[in-house]
Design an enzyme around this catalytic site. Structure first.
Site, PDB file in Angstrom:
ATOM      1  N   ASP A 100       0.848  -1.183   0.000  1.00  0.00           N
ATOM      2  CA  ASP A 100       0.000   0.000   0.000  1.00  0.00           C
ATOM      3  C   ASP A 100       0.890   1.241   0.000  1.00  0.00           C
ATOM      4  O   ASP A 100       1.847   1.335   0.773  1.00  0.00           O
ATOM      5  CB  ASP A 100      -0.875  -0.003   1.262  1.00  0.00           C
ATOM      6  N   ASP A 196      -3.217   4.472  -2.353  1.00  0.00           N
ATOM      7  CA  ASP A 196      -4.338   4.956  -1.555  1.00  0.00           C
ATOM      8  C   ASP A 196      -4.835   6.322  -2.047  1.00  0.00           C
ATOM      9  O   ASP A 196      -4.032   7.240  -2.205  1.00  0.00           O
ATOM     10  CB  ASP A 196      -3.842   5.074  -0.106  1.00  0.00           C
ATOM     11  N   GLU A 253      -6.328   3.634  -6.141  1.00  0.00           N
ATOM     12  CA  GLU A 253      -7.681   3.763  -5.569  1.00  0.00           C
ATOM     13  C   GLU A 253      -8.213   5.144  -5.942  1.00  0.00           C
ATOM     14  O   GLU A 253      -7.594   6.148  -5.595  1.00  0.00           O
ATOM     15  CB  GLU A 253      -7.622   3.607  -4.051  1.00  0.00           C
ATOM     16  N   HIS A 326     -11.075  -3.731   2.657  1.00  0.00           N
ATOM     17  CA  HIS A 326     -11.136  -3.407   4.088  1.00  0.00           C
ATOM     18  C   HIS A 326     -12.052  -2.230   4.400  1.00  0.00           C
ATOM     19  O   HIS A 326     -12.230  -1.886   5.565  1.00  0.00           O
ATOM     20  CB  HIS A 326      -9.716  -3.127   4.592  1.00  0.00           C
ATOM     21  N   ASP A 327     -12.580  -1.574   3.381  1.00  0.00           N
ATOM     22  CA  ASP A 327     -13.475  -0.428   3.594  1.00  0.00           C
ATOM     23  C   ASP A 327     -14.939  -0.768   3.312  1.00  0.00           C
ATOM     24  O   ASP A 327     -15.818   0.064   3.545  1.00  0.00           O
ATOM     25  CB  ASP A 327     -13.089   0.735   2.662  1.00  0.00           C
TER      26      ASP A 327
END
Ligand code: GLC
Ligand code: CA
Length: 551
Positions: A100, A196, A253, A326-327
């Site tokens: 990440d 991210d 993302e 994870h969101d």
């Protein structure tokens, strides 16, 4: 770009959220040794690439998405030596790993920010975004996007929590620091990055106020920071200075990116990133005002949306394919039925996604059909977004029940409960007290049970992954939506040279009769590639049935 540089087109990625994956030392927190213990499990599943959510040193205001030191490992997870060991073990098994990259913001405890705060003429002042007066933007995590700092009597911008100050990408020195840091990890031998909220890094230089209606306290700044004025320039620069030097994989993302934006970001000739995560299909069950305002999914919206991305990017860019991360809440609870048809609907959803064009992502626990949770009280929740939203909505007069209902449906902790490895206490995740409660369904839903059952969701995913490797049509073929307006069935075809696939998925708990002559005859004539039911009557689709046909 050479074709073998595009290995990620044929890959399936598995996302690990380290905190919740496997705890090796009984402190209740997942760690690097825990991941090493489970690599053979991932190898058995058959994935090619692991995406590691952040493992860097962090005070954990946002579970590692607030980085204090980009070149150190979070103490709770292990040491740099253990990271090197993990990397070796991953590569030894023929797997790859992407890390990440969180560079829209740092932690407020990062030394750059500690310096930046000290004075207006500090050399690091310009690494962040400071103003004498705030604008009206709201933060993604509730409240204002600006925090006052007493030392210099100015405000700094934080699109996320106040412990996540936004970096100033206008500053070329900052950009060079980021590129050096990326090289540090690539030199270690990692295989790429998941970036991210990377389309937030270029802000409109004037930071204008956002639109806000009467009832709202804050304005919507997104038109001024999503896909901002210099975003393509920054990504191209990053590509030229860092990414183009080796055949790495990148996925950005990108909330608020349209298919047209996505083509710009992922067209190989433009040399930016390989693919992006869109949010459009994840927003279809939200009413105006954001994700906490619930609305049932209307299936034709989902079909139309995914079909739009499939056709727009074909031969122009590249899609990522995902239901979970994870969101996001657990997909089987969201678009499937986690009670009466948990296994069927989990397999159906997997089929629907994995036969599309793009790179599929599996989020930990998805492969065993893990479900959402309902904790009794707010104190059981850990996610900063959830907790801040609860207090904000409470202060605005919403009822406890209404807010909890939103949390049960959309909260990020749904995805963050520990992996259920077996039916022992705490699902075998830890011998200690887990940092967040284990989903109470661990006795029924766990990895051990899945591995013992030849009809499990796990083996179904294994088969889907293997099919992608076998059938070029899945990677290369064109996409065409079928039964466009059907309210319960998601159907599409793929074509590639002489090959032809038809994918039929029933998103409902009713048996649906297929009355399209042409389709019916194909259902008789074609071979079954995979299905989530024992074969039988081919003229109907049973509850949550998925079937893939080939000629
Ligand atoms: C991304 C991450 C999310 C995080 C946010 C701020 O959306 O996926 O978990 O909270 O960025 O870093
Ligand atoms: Ca641990």
């Amino acid at each position: 770009m050479k074709m073998n540089d595009q290995w990620w087109k044929k890959s399936v990625v598995y996302q690990i959220y380290p905190r919740s994956f496997m705890d090796s030392n009984g402190d209740g927190i997942g760690d690097l040794q825990g991941i090493i213990q489970k690599l053979d499990y991932l190898k058995l599943l058959g994935v090619d690439v692991i995406w590691l959510s952040p493992v860097y040193d962090s005070p954990n205001d946002d579970n590692g998405y607030d980085i204090r030191n980009y070149q150190a490992i979070m103490k709770e997870f292990g040491t740099m030596g253990e990271f090197d060991q993990l990397l070796t073990e991953i590569h030894k098994r023929g797997l790859k790993v992407i890390m990440d990259l969180v560079v829209n913001h740092t932690s407020d405890e990062h030394e750059w920010f500690v310096e930046s705060k000290k004075s207006k003429d500090n050399p690091y002042r310009d690494y962040y975004i400071w103003r004498e007066e705030p604008n009206n933007w709201g933060s993604v995590f509730s409240g204002s996007a600006w925090e006052h700092d007493e030392t210099t009597n100015e405000y700094y911008l934080h699109l996320f929590s106040k412990k996540q100050p936004d970096l100033n990408w206008e500053n070329p020195k900052l950009r060079q620091e980021v590129y050096q840091m990326m090289k540090f990890w690539l030199d270690k031998g990692i295989d790429g990055f998941r970036m991210d909220v990377i389309n937030f890094i270029s802000k409109h230089p004037d930071l204008p106020d956002g639109v806000k209606d009467e009832q709202q306290q804050y304005g919507d700044g997104s038109p001024y920071f999503m896909n901002g004025p210099r975003i393509h320039e920054f990504l191209h620069e990053m590509n030229q200075e860092v990414l183009s030097k080796s055949p790495v994989m990148t996925v950005g993302e990108m909330p608020g990116a349209s298919p047209e934006d996505a083509i710009q970001y992922t067209d190989p000739n433009r040399e930016e990133v390989n693919m992006i995560f869109t949010f459009e299909h994840m927003d279809l069950d939200s009413a105006p005002g954001g994700k906490w305002n619930l609305k049932p999914l209307y299936l034709p919206d989902l079909k139309e949306n995914l079909a739009k991305w499939q056709t727009a990017l074909h031969n122009k860019g590249w899609n990522s394919l995902y239901w979970n991360n994870h969101d996001q809440p657990r997909i089987v609870s969201r678009f499937g039925d986690d009670q009466d048809y948990r296994v069927e609907s989990a397999k159906m959803l997997a089929t629907c996604l994995h036969f599309m064009q793009g790179t599929p992502y599996i989020y930990q626990g998805e492969e065993i059909g893990m479900t959402n949770v309902k904790f009794d009280c707010l104190e059981d929740y850990r996610d900063i977004e959830t907790i801040n939203m609860y207090h904000e909505r409470k202060s605005l007069g919403n009822s406890h029940e209404d807010i909890m209902n939103s949390i049960y449906t959309k909260g990020r902790d749904n995805a963050r409960t520990p992996i259920q490895w077996d039916d022992s206490e705490n699902g075998g995740f830890t011998s200690g007290k887990p940092w967040i409660q284990v989903n109470p369904r661990y006795k029924e839903i766990n990895v051990k049970a899945a591995l013992e059952d030849p009809n499990s969701i796990f083996y179904f995913y294994q088969k889907l992954i293997a099919l992608r490797r076998e059938l070029d049509i899945i990677v290369e073929g064109s996409f065409q939506l079928l039964l466009k307006d059907h309210p319960e069935i998601f159907a599409y075809e793929r074509k590639w040279q002489d090959d032809h696939l038809i994918v039929l998925c029933n998103f409902s708990s009713s048996e649906i009769v297929i009355d399209e002559e042409d389709l019916l005859s194909k259902m008789q004539e074609y071979q079954v590639v995979i299905s989530n039911y024992e074969q039988g009557n081919k003229g109907t689709l049973r509850p949550y049935e998925a079937i893939v046909l080939r000629k």
